[in-house]
Design a protein around this motif. Structure first.
Motif, PDB file in Angstrom:
ATOM      1  N   THR A  19       4.214  -6.895  -7.810  1.00 53.77           N
ATOM      2  CA  THR A  19       2.881  -7.551  -7.778  1.00 53.77           C
ATOM      3  C   THR A  19       2.593  -8.752  -6.043  1.00 53.77           C
ATOM      4  O   THR A  19       2.196  -8.530  -5.235  1.00 53.77           O
ATOM      5  CB  THR A  19       2.483  -8.185  -8.813  1.00 53.77           C
ATOM      6  N   GLU A  20       3.482  -9.634  -6.348  1.00 50.39           N
ATOM      7  CA  GLU A  20       3.889  -9.941  -4.935  1.00 50.39           C
ATOM      8  C   GLU A  20       4.106  -9.271  -3.714  1.00 50.39           C
ATOM      9  O   GLU A  20       3.234  -9.338  -2.707  1.00 50.39           O
ATOM     10  CB  GLU A  20       5.081 -11.116  -4.896  1.00 50.39           C
ATOM     11  N   ILE A  21       5.020  -8.385  -3.876  1.00 52.85           N
ATOM     12  CA  ILE A  21       4.967  -7.687  -2.667  1.00 52.85           C
ATOM     13  C   ILE A  21       4.427  -6.977  -1.971  1.00 52.85           C
ATOM     14  O   ILE A  21       3.413  -6.542  -0.925  1.00 52.85           O
ATOM     15  CB  ILE A  21       6.589  -6.601  -2.753  1.00 52.85           C
ATOM     16  N   GLY A  22       3.150  -6.486  -3.340  1.00 52.06           N
ATOM     17  CA  GLY A  22       2.448  -5.318  -2.775  1.00 52.06           C
ATOM     18  C   GLY A  22       1.097  -6.306  -2.368  1.00 52.06           C
ATOM     19  O   GLY A  22       0.506  -5.276  -1.353  1.00 52.06           O
ATOM     20  N   GLU A  23       1.146  -7.662  -2.354  1.00 51.82           N
ATOM     21  CA  GLU A  23      -0.191  -8.070  -2.394  1.00 51.82           C
ATOM     22  C   GLU A  23      -0.226  -8.852  -0.809  1.00 51.82           C
ATOM     23  O   GLU A  23      -0.858  -8.321   0.130  1.00 51.82           O
ATOM     24  CB  GLU A  23      -0.772  -9.162  -3.376  1.00 51.82           C
ATOM     25  N   LEU A  24       0.748  -8.920  -0.602  1.00 55.18           N
ATOM     26  CA  LEU A  24       1.104  -8.857   0.837  1.00 55.18           C
ATOM     27  C   LEU A  24       0.979  -8.316   1.812  1.00 55.18           C
ATOM     28  O   LEU A  24       0.608  -8.209   3.135  1.00 55.18           O
ATOM     29  CB  LEU A  24       2.613  -9.125   0.972  1.00 55.18           C
ATOM     30  N   ILE A  25       1.791  -6.592   0.854  1.00 56.94           N
ATOM     31  CA  ILE A  25       1.424  -4.931   2.122  1.00 56.94           C
ATOM     32  C   ILE A  25       0.336  -5.272   2.431  1.00 56.94           C
ATOM     33  O   ILE A  25      -0.332  -4.546   3.227  1.00 56.94           O
ATOM     34  CB  ILE A  25       2.402  -4.275   1.606  1.00 56.94           C
ATOM     35  N   MET A  26      -0.568  -4.990   1.578  1.00 57.44           N
ATOM     36  CA  MET A  26      -2.480  -4.468   1.010  1.00 57.44           C
ATOM     37  C   MET A  26      -2.487  -6.236   1.868  1.00 57.44           C
ATOM     38  O   MET A  26      -3.884  -4.883   2.805  1.00 57.44           O
ATOM     39  CB  MET A  26      -2.313  -4.675  -0.269  1.00 57.44           C
ATOM     40  N   ASN A  27      -3.065  -6.649   1.871  1.00 54.68           N
ATOM     41  CA  ASN A  27      -2.945  -7.719   2.813  1.00 54.68           C
ATOM     42  C   ASN A  27      -3.009  -7.763   4.276  1.00 54.68           C
ATOM     43  O   ASN A  27      -4.145  -7.612   4.852  1.00 54.68           O
ATOM     44  CB  ASN A  27      -3.568  -9.274   2.224  1.00 54.68           C
TER      45      ASN A  27
END
Length: 156
Positions: free
Chosen positions: A106-114
């Motif tokens: 979740t943390e990694i995915g949110e970073l990438i999406m941002n």
């Protein structure tokens, strides 16, 4: 390196030797504060960085897997390979900065999406549709509407 005798932070390496197994380096150091000598050993950090999946499973961080996902999201988009590589580097650094050596997807995915949102909105939507596992067109539409609303607020 902090001197074990006086705590001074400056030293010089007097001698370096590789271990017989070649898995560490032995260094003789001399403190520049008290001139006493001490030995340090350097080993390669072999504990892998882990990603905690949504179901609780843990797996090793795979740079290539992240890059592959980004390449699919950015296919036929004007996003350079250098920018994608930079985004993967940033993601890896984010993981390495974790004191527990692991981060959730979740943390990694949110970073990438941002970051993708700033690079290319179409690539962002493509990535988000896979990452967030949109179940139907309604969820996809809601994400697009959020993106459009944010863009209009930015212009105002």
């Amino acid at each position: 390196m902090k001197c074990p005798y006086c705590g001074f932070l400056q030293d010089r390496v007097v001698d370096s030797r590789e271990s017989k197994e070649a898995d560490s380096i032995r260094r003789r150091r001399e403190c520049e504060g008290c001139n006493r000598r001490f030995t340090t050993y350097e080993r390669i950090d072999e504990i892998p960085y882990m990603v905690v999946k949504k179901d609780g499973r843990r797996e090793k961080f795979d740079r290539q897997k992240v890059l592959s996902g980004l390449l699919h999201a950015c296919e036929k988009r004007p996003v350079s390979a250098g920018k994608l590589e930079s985004l993967v580097d940033e993601t890896e650094t984010f993981l390495m900065d974790s004191p527990e050596r692991e981060r959730s997807t979740t943390e990694i995915g949110e970073l990438i999406m941002n970051r993708l949102k700033m690079l290319d909105t179409v690539a962002y939507i493509r990535f988000a549709s896979v990452y967030r596992d949109f179940k139907d067109v309604r969820e996809f539409k809601e994400e697009l509407e959020e993106l459009l609303t944010a863009k209009e607020k930015k212009r105002s």
